[in-house]
Design a protein around this motif. Structure first.
Motif, mmCIF file in Angstrom:
data_model
loop_
_atom_site.group_PDB
_atom_site.id
_atom_site.type_symbol
_atom_site.label_atom_id
_atom_site.label_comp_id
_atom_site.label_asym_id
_atom_site.label_seq_id
_atom_site.Cartn_x
_atom_site.Cartn_y
_atom_site.Cartn_z
ATOM 1 N N ALA B 167 -9.042 -23.786 57.386
ATOM 2 C CA ALA B 167 -7.645 -24.485 57.028
ATOM 3 C C ALA B 167 -7.570 -25.810 56.566
ATOM 4 O O ALA B 167 -6.919 -26.457 55.574
ATOM 5 N N GLY B 168 -8.088 -26.404 57.569
ATOM 6 C CA GLY B 168 -8.007 -28.019 57.555
ATOM 7 C C GLY B 168 -8.832 -28.474 56.299
ATOM 8 O O GLY B 168 -8.404 -29.503 55.542
ATOM 9 N N ARG B 170 -9.495 -26.707 53.507
ATOM 10 C CA ARG B 170 -8.595 -26.387 52.307
ATOM 11 C C ARG B 170 -7.742 -27.542 51.893
ATOM 12 O O ARG B 170 -7.331 -27.797 50.896
ATOM 13 N N GLU B 171 -6.850 -27.859 53.156
ATOM 14 C CA GLU B 171 -5.807 -28.735 52.961
ATOM 15 C C GLU B 171 -6.428 -30.239 52.524
ATOM 16 O O GLU B 171 -5.952 -30.890 51.357
ATOM 17 N N PHE B 172 -7.666 -30.467 52.730
ATOM 18 C CA PHE B 172 -8.441 -31.840 52.864
ATOM 19 C C PHE B 172 -8.772 -31.657 50.994
ATOM 20 O O PHE B 172 -8.462 -32.520 50.465
ATOM 21 N N LYS B 174 -7.296 -30.032 48.817
ATOM 22 C CA LYS B 174 -6.029 -29.882 47.798
ATOM 23 C C LYS B 174 -5.510 -31.411 48.051
ATOM 24 O O LYS B 174 -5.084 -31.935 46.781
ATOM 25 N N GLU B 175 -5.776 -32.208 49.066
ATOM 26 C CA GLU B 175 -5.128 -33.585 49.066
ATOM 27 C C GLU B 175 -6.305 -34.549 48.145
ATOM 28 O O GLU B 175 -5.870 -35.305 47.285
ATOM 29 N N LYS B 178 -5.394 -34.151 44.440
ATOM 30 C CA LYS B 178 -4.340 -35.024 44.179
ATOM 31 C C LYS B 178 -4.723 -36.358 43.667
ATOM 32 O O LYS B 178 -4.385 -37.201 42.790
ATOM 33 N N ASP B 193 -8.707 -18.572 50.579
ATOM 34 C CA ASP B 193 -9.426 -19.677 49.843
ATOM 35 C C ASP B 193 -8.992 -19.647 48.522
ATOM 36 O O ASP B 193 -8.561 -20.701 47.573
ATOM 37 N N GLU B 196 -5.118 -20.259 47.875
ATOM 38 C CA GLU B 196 -4.467 -21.419 48.350
ATOM 39 C C GLU B 196 -5.314 -22.673 47.363
ATOM 40 O O GLU B 196 -4.613 -23.331 46.997
ATOM 41 N N LEU B 197 -6.445 -22.374 46.989
ATOM 42 C CA LEU B 197 -6.927 -23.465 46.120
ATOM 43 C C LEU B 197 -6.983 -23.420 44.622
ATOM 44 O O LEU B 197 -6.912 -24.471 43.703
#
Lengths: 265, 239
Positions: B167-168, B170-172, B174-175, B178, B193, B196-197
């Motif tokens: 989960a971490g 995936r967030e990374f 996404k960031e 950006k 995955d 979310e992505l």
């Protein structure tokens, strides 16, 4: 619980006894060699007798020279072949692998005959070796050729296993990052193979140094230390052969212990 | 934009077929499908490691189908990240720049820039074996992104991570998207995955690309059914 612990103990005891037998079997000849050593004969063979010592030192230097040259040339030539065998599939690959292992399976004297009929002056490729100045009959080049022939399977197989153990995805990544095949080989594959190259070098060198049967056939002269051991054994007896043999054993022990220490680091 | 047209790759009995696929600039395309359907073969073909018997791969209209892997600008991140074990993190990241002929100063500047962005400046001197799974993943991303590739190809990059780290990760990503806005194809068989992505989800079965869908569209398709059923079974069990 107690019965289980006893089972483990008896299993370990059996393993330890079986291991001790083989270690004892291997260690005994080395210890016996030192026990048999006559210091007076040793001094005579290596230092005080001008004829014997000159013969012993030149045979030792010749053996070291020929074995280092043969192993170095073999190593350089084996790297591309081992890489090819480890990484690519091609028609006749199994035949090539079988051919490489032939020297492992044949008697040493036969290996000598094979080298002689191929590269000797009257051999199939004698015209080539003679014109290049590397005819093998009773020459330094003969010793080098025999040493290369008998140690080739060890070198190629060790390098092949080394290349196979490198994760291929690392090479794919390096190429996708912009590295050409040459660059990836030079900067990724080769550095990662250094442990197996060193292992192959040491094992092949040891095999080259230990060869005698094939050398007797191809190049009795100039005499390597192994040929001299046989000659002194026949001419002067066991004590003189021991004084030569002990130096070879010490040399091998030093090389192997030093190599293990380097690998551990 | 990357366009794949009528691509056919034959490997023994296996055939990969991609009738048509477009990946837009800065798009994150997720490729899904059961195990063994050829997702990795597809990525390796895009990267130039398998030669198609038919079809074209175009990058902004330029046909790169016959280009060798090193000339494509498609960087690969395999399942185990493929970090060079004999090099430090700095050397790993610098590799792609050095082989492209950048001078030492430019290499240093770019490595420091990407290390700053991915927050790995403190580990530049370490060897891969000294890193955690998450750090290894960041280094792999830094190494792939520092050369400013046309696209990065990720082959199940989260498969070695436990669910929390996943989960971490995936967030990374996404960031990171950006911040850097890169184009990517990400192969996975994990629906979370993908949802979310992915900007879009491509679905493969039996070596063939069956279609490319928006995320919601994919969730409504019959291909998403087995994955959703799994999630439903879990939810039911928890209730």
């Amino acid at each position: 619980m107690l019965a289980r612990a006893r089972g483990v103990e008896s299993f370990l005891l059996t393993i330890a006894i079986a291991s001790s037998i083989i270690v004892f079997f291997l260690l005994s000849p080395i210890i016996a060699l030192f026990l048999m050593l006559d210091p007076r004969v040793f001094r005579e063979s290596w230092f005080t007798d001008p004829v014997l010592s000159s013969e012993a030192w030149s045979a030792l230097f010749l053996t070291i020279q020929a074995s280092l040259l043969s192993t170095t040339v073999l190593c350089i030539l084996s790297i591309p072949l081992a890489y090819l065998l480890a990484r690519k599939s091609f028609l006749g690959k199994q035949v090539v692998e079988g051919l490489i292992d032939i020297p492992l399976m044949i008697p040493h004297a036969v290996a000598g005959i094979m080298v002689l009929v191929a590269y000797g002056r009257r051999g199939v490729l004698g015209w080539l070796t003679s014109s290049l100045g590397v005819a093998v009959d009773d020459s330094f080049w003969g010793i080098v050729a025999v040493m290369m022939f008998v140690s080739a399977p060890i070198m190629v197989d060790t390098l092949k296993l080394g290349f196979k153990s490198i994760d291929e995805s690392i090479e794919l990544v390096a190429r996708s990052l912009g590295g050409s095949l040459w660059t990836v080989f030079r900067r990724i594959t080769l550095p990662l193979s250094i442990p197996s190259i060193l292992t192959g070098y040491i094992l092949s060198w040891a095999r080259a140094v230990s060869e005698v049967g094939a050398i007797l056939i191809v190049a009795y002269y100039p005499k390597t230390i192994n040929v001299l051991v046989i000659e002194w054994f026949n001419t002067y007896g066991l004590r003189y052969a021991v004084s030569l043999s002990i130096v070879l054993v010490l040399l091998s022990l030093i090389v192997f212990i030093a190599t293990r220490m380097v690998f551990r680091k | 934009m990357i366009v794949v047209e009528d691509l056919v790759v034959k490997l023994g009995d296996f055939t990969l077929e991609i009738p048509r696929l477009e990946v837009r600039d800065r798009e994150y395309l997720v490729v899904m499908g059961p195990s063994g359907v050829g997702k990795t073969v597809f990525l390796l073909t895009l990267a130039g490691f398998f030669t198609p018997m038919r079809g074209r791969i175009l990058v902004n209209g330029r046909n790169i189908t016959r280009y060798p892997p090193e000339k494509r600008g498609f960087t690969l991140i395999p399942q185990d990240y493929g970090l060079f074990p004999h090099m430090t993190v700095y050397e790993n990241i610098a590799f792609g720049l050095e082989v492209r002929g950048f001078n030492k100063k430019d290499v240093r500047d770019r490595v420091e820039w990407i290390a700053e962005v991915l927050e790995i400046k403190n580990i530049l001197g370490k060897k891969p074996r000294e890193l955690s799974g998450g750090e290894q993943q960041r280094v792999a991303l830094a190494r792939a992104l520092v050369v400013k590739p046309e696209i990065i190809l990720l082959d199940e990059p989260f498969s070695n991570l436990d669910p929390r780290r996943r989960a971490g990760a995936r967030e990374f990503i996404k960031e990171l998207r950006k911040k850097l806005g890169f184009t990517a194809i990400h192969v996975t068989h994990d629906l979370v995955d993908a949802v979310e992505l992915g900007d879009r989800i491509a679905y493969m079965e039996s070596g063939r690309l069956l279609g490319v869908y928006g995320v919601e569209e994919f969730l409504k398709s019959p291909y998403a059914r087995p994955y959703i059923d799994n999630v439903k079974a879990l939810v039911k069990f928890l209730r």
